[in-house]
Scaffold this motif. Sequence first.
Motif, PDB file in Angstrom:
ATOM      1  N   ASP A   1       1.155  -1.117   0.326  1.00 31.60           N
ATOM      2  CA  ASP A   1      -0.213   0.263   0.200  1.00 31.60           C
ATOM      3  C   ASP A   1       0.902   1.185  -0.326  1.00 31.60           C
ATOM      4  OD1 ASP A   1      -1.730   1.738   0.239  1.00 31.60           O
ATOM      5  OD2 ASP A   1      -3.124   1.495   2.022  1.00 31.60           O
ATOM      6  N   CYS A   2       0.619   2.293  -0.524  1.00 30.63           N
ATOM      7  CA  CYS A   2       1.330   2.854  -1.042  1.00 30.63           C
ATOM      8  C   CYS A   2       1.633   4.088   0.570  1.00 30.63           C
ATOM      9  CB  CYS A   2       0.910   4.113  -2.086  1.00 30.63           C
ATOM     10  SG  CYS A   2      -0.718   5.056  -2.090  1.00 30.63           S
TER      11      CYS A   2
ATOM     12  N   PHE B   1      11.154   5.279  11.172  1.00 29.47           N
ATOM     13  CA  PHE B   1      10.421   3.415  11.293  1.00 29.47           C
ATOM     14  C   PHE B   1       9.436   4.078  10.427  1.00 29.47           C
ATOM     15  CE2 PHE B   1      12.921   3.249  15.056  1.00 29.47           C
ATOM     16  CZ  PHE B   1      13.481   2.463  15.503  1.00 29.47           C
ATOM     17  N   PHE B   2       8.871   3.103   9.242  1.00 30.14           N
ATOM     18  CA  PHE B   2       7.090   3.188   8.582  1.00 30.14           C
ATOM     19  C   PHE B   2       6.429   1.801   8.918  1.00 30.14           C
ATOM     20  CE2 PHE B   2      10.659   5.422   5.836  1.00 30.14           C
ATOM     21  CZ  PHE B   2      10.114   5.811   5.370  1.00 30.14           C
ATOM     22  N   VAL B   3       5.751   2.477   8.635  1.00 31.52           N
ATOM     23  CA  VAL B   3       4.529   1.228   9.700  1.00 31.52           C
ATOM     24  C   VAL B   3       3.768   0.557   8.378  1.00 31.52           C
ATOM     25  CG1 VAL B   3       2.844   0.213  10.334  1.00 31.52           C
ATOM     26  CG2 VAL B   3       4.189   1.369  12.037  1.00 31.52           C
ATOM     27  N   VAL B   4       3.796  -0.078   7.083  1.00 33.26           N
ATOM     28  CA  VAL B   4       3.033  -0.426   5.852  1.00 33.26           C
ATOM     29  C   VAL B   4       2.630  -1.418   5.797  1.00 33.26           C
ATOM     30  CG1 VAL B   4       5.579   0.824   4.660  1.00 33.26           C
ATOM     31  CG2 VAL B   4       5.887  -1.871   5.582  1.00 33.26           C
ATOM     32  N   ASN B   5       1.870  -1.834   4.952  1.00 32.59           N
ATOM     33  CA  ASN B   5       0.465  -2.566   4.427  1.00 32.59           C
ATOM     34  C   ASN B   5       1.255  -3.617   3.376  1.00 32.59           C
ATOM     35  OD1 ASN B   5      -1.042  -2.014   6.845  1.00 32.59           O
ATOM     36  ND2 ASN B   5      -1.701  -0.406   4.956  1.00 32.59           N
ATOM     37  N   VAL B   6       1.274  -4.696   3.925  1.00 35.84           N
ATOM     38  CA  VAL B   6       2.075  -5.819   2.840  1.00 35.84           C
ATOM     39  C   VAL B   6       0.720  -6.858   2.338  1.00 35.84           C
ATOM     40  CG1 VAL B   6       3.881  -7.326   1.951  1.00 35.84           C
ATOM     41  CG2 VAL B   6       4.260  -5.519   3.974  1.00 35.84           C
ATOM     42  N   MET B   7       0.716  -6.824   1.222  1.00 35.84           N
ATOM     43  CA  MET B   7      -0.473  -7.242   1.205  1.00 35.84           C
ATOM     44  C   MET B   7      -0.327  -9.233  -0.049  1.00 35.84           C
ATOM     45  SD  MET B   7      -2.092  -4.530   1.167  1.00 35.84           S
ATOM     46  CE  MET B   7      -1.899  -3.389  -0.218  1.00 35.84           C
ATOM     47  N   SER B   8      -0.591 -10.258   0.399  1.00 36.73           N
ATOM     48  CA  SER B   8      -0.033 -11.016  -0.442  1.00 36.73           C
ATOM     49  C   SER B   8      -0.797 -12.331   0.002  1.00 36.73           C
ATOM     50  CB  SER B   8       1.457 -11.993   0.045  1.00 36.73           C
ATOM     51  OG  SER B   8       0.730 -13.389  -0.053  1.00 36.73           O
ATOM     52  N   LYS B   9      -1.596 -13.248  -1.612  1.00 37.72           N
ATOM     53  CA  LYS B   9      -2.354 -14.018  -1.313  1.00 37.72           C
ATOM     54  C   LYS B   9      -4.160 -13.169  -0.846  1.00 37.72           C
ATOM     55  CE  LYS B   9       0.272 -18.132  -2.369  1.00 37.72           C
ATOM     56  NZ  LYS B   9       0.611 -19.243  -1.752  1.00 37.72           N
ATOM     57  N   GLY B  10      -3.903 -12.182  -1.018  1.00 39.40           N
ATOM     58  CA  GLY B  10      -5.177 -11.943  -0.270  1.00 39.40           C
ATOM     59  C   GLY B  10      -5.044 -11.614   0.973  1.00 39.40           C
ATOM     60  N   ASN B  11      -4.480 -11.814   1.671  1.00 39.00           N
ATOM     61  CA  ASN B  11      -4.115 -11.288   3.144  1.00 39.00           C
ATOM     62  C   ASN B  11      -3.393  -9.996   3.589  1.00 39.00           C
ATOM     63  OD1 ASN B  11      -5.959 -13.706   3.835  1.00 39.00           O
ATOM     64  ND2 ASN B  11      -3.299 -14.670   3.879  1.00 39.00           N
TER      65      ASN B  11
END
Length: 711
Positions: free
Chosen positions: A621-622, A680-690
């Motif tokens: 997610d950007c 520090f960054f808090v990033v959202n990673v999407m993998s296989k719909g999760n």
Amino acid sequence: MQDGEEHGSDQSSEKPEDLLMKLLAMMILSWQASFKISDNAITTLLLCMRQFMWTKRSAQKKKCGSALLRKLKSSTGKEFVYPIRPYCYSSVRQSLEVLVKRPGFLQKCEEWRLRKMPECVFGDVYDGQVWKDYHYVNGEPFLSAPNNLAMMLNVDWFQPFKNAPYSVGAIYLVILNLPREDCFKEENMILVGLIPGPKEPSLTMNAFLDPLVDELEELWSGIILEDSSFLGYQVYRAALLCLASDIPASRKCGGFVGHGAYRGCHKCLKTFSKKEFGAKMDYSGFDRSSWESRISKDHIHYAGLSKRAKTKAEQIRIEHDYGARWSELFRLSYYDPIQFVVIDPMHNLLGTARHVFRLWTELGILTAKKLEELQTRVENIKVPHDVGRIPLRISSGFTGFTADQWKNWTTIYSLFCLKGLINSRHYDMWFDFVQACIILCSRVISFKRLEVADGHLQAFLSKFVELFGPLHCTPNMHLHLHLKECMLDYGPVYSFWCFSFERFNGILGNFNSNNRAIEVQIMRQFQQRQQLRMPWTFEYGAEFASILGGQMFGTLSCEGTADVLYLNHNVFVSAERLLLENCTVVPLSPFQQTILDETDRNAMLIMYHQMYPENCKTEIDCFAKTCKRVTYLNVTYSIDGSRAERSACVYAKWCGNTNSFEEPTLDPRAEPRPAIIKIFFVVNVMSKGNEFKHITAQVSWLHPHPDRHFY
């Protein structure tokens, strides 16, 4: 008549001292109900009487005249007696029952059976020779069977008051079957007893070990304990397989004379002598081929002769010639008084480090000006957050250093700071000692590395004698050459050194008291604290655990597997995956919203494809958040420029060795490199719909110095 004669002969064979002891015990027990004497008072009085009755010669049966009990009044006005110096003793049986009733404890004790270590590699106490020898005892399974426990004993003294010369002794037991990360936790520690002050016992501790040995004998035979199993109770056995303490406590508990005696080593029969009366003891002579090893059977025999000596002079002669005293631990049929008494590496190695620096300052090798230069060099060194801080006391001669600070100074700072301040001969001597300490303080050590460390210690000792002479050698230096056999018996030093017990001494010493019966108050507070630290096992335990857990992890949830990531010029590099379950990196507020540009997102995608090759389709997610602090395993890491400057330093091994003008590449097998955290960054990673939340950090890698291996 035959029955009566036999009965009469049995009575006549009983010693008069034993008959008198039984008579007095019956009288005291009969008084207990009438005068409302407490159980602690009865135990203390009987122990004192027993010690007095065991004295053989009438000339030694002199009354000391000390009062054992005192009269007190309750709030209702009733009088009762109470011991002046109570010995607080906690039953080992009851303590074990509390532990085995805890859910998951028995499973933890059996995890060592699933370990797989390469041959000739020591990772824990299970890889040592003692553990292997006690898989079977006399042909019967012991450690190879379930519900059989191995224990370690430690005895040490601490001061409950800061400005008063009052020492209290603590007797600890730990369960060696537990994994090393759980073995020395406070909730798994057994505080057996607190020895009353104000001073330590002079020669032996048999009066305080006696009730412990009685319980250990029962545990060796087997007892039934209520536990968390399906049946609700099982038969348990336990054995004391290790005594780990400092030198004075080891000699008093293990049945040896002091380290300044003629035969002052508890591993061999080497003799230490003086050239003349009043001179220093000569502890040199480091040729191990001339040392005769102690034999357990002979040691117990001579200790028994010392106990049965008819005169004080005879007892002193036996102890001088053989270096043996009687210990109540010898009543244990399986106990090996030579092999089971280990040398504590913490006191042993750090004692030598203090001794060397004391000599350097006394002999003018380290002058006041050089000590100030040492202080300046230490202040200019940046170390990671998990390395303890060195106090600003080097310029005053290393006063007030704790054991952990001496360890960090010796293994991390000293070689760099001393370069050029002392001559090459002294530096080479210290180099050998530091190299030995670094190898010996490894969490996992191979037999070859152990041989290398032992060679460094031998080189250090020979150079020390050449520089300072034999009269400056200490008992610790002789014991350096016995460390190897201790590690072969019990594995790496992390399995048996006394850092954890020193930490518990600090906990006990910080308890508040009203300066009356402080041993009783400390014991009560420790048991209350220990019970509160145990997991919730009652009906609503899960609800309380979830509430407390939610408060501990803050408002931002970290789902899935969290990794700490490092960024250098738009290239993200991953740190190690978390190896412990339920451990996450927790970001701390305040947070700020940010947007990742396309270059950063593409770099992160490349990195995630290398981290998770099984999940080819990964998106980021950007929109992200930034923060200035995170916590991991109860350690807080901050960004550069914060008040906690050292918490911005990290040491990671995911950056490949490249030239200084190139971008670093992802390589988990690369050499570790230091870096400074920027944000520090808090990033959202999407993998296989999760969707998963990952904590990332932007860092600046420090360039590798061409002479980084010089020291």
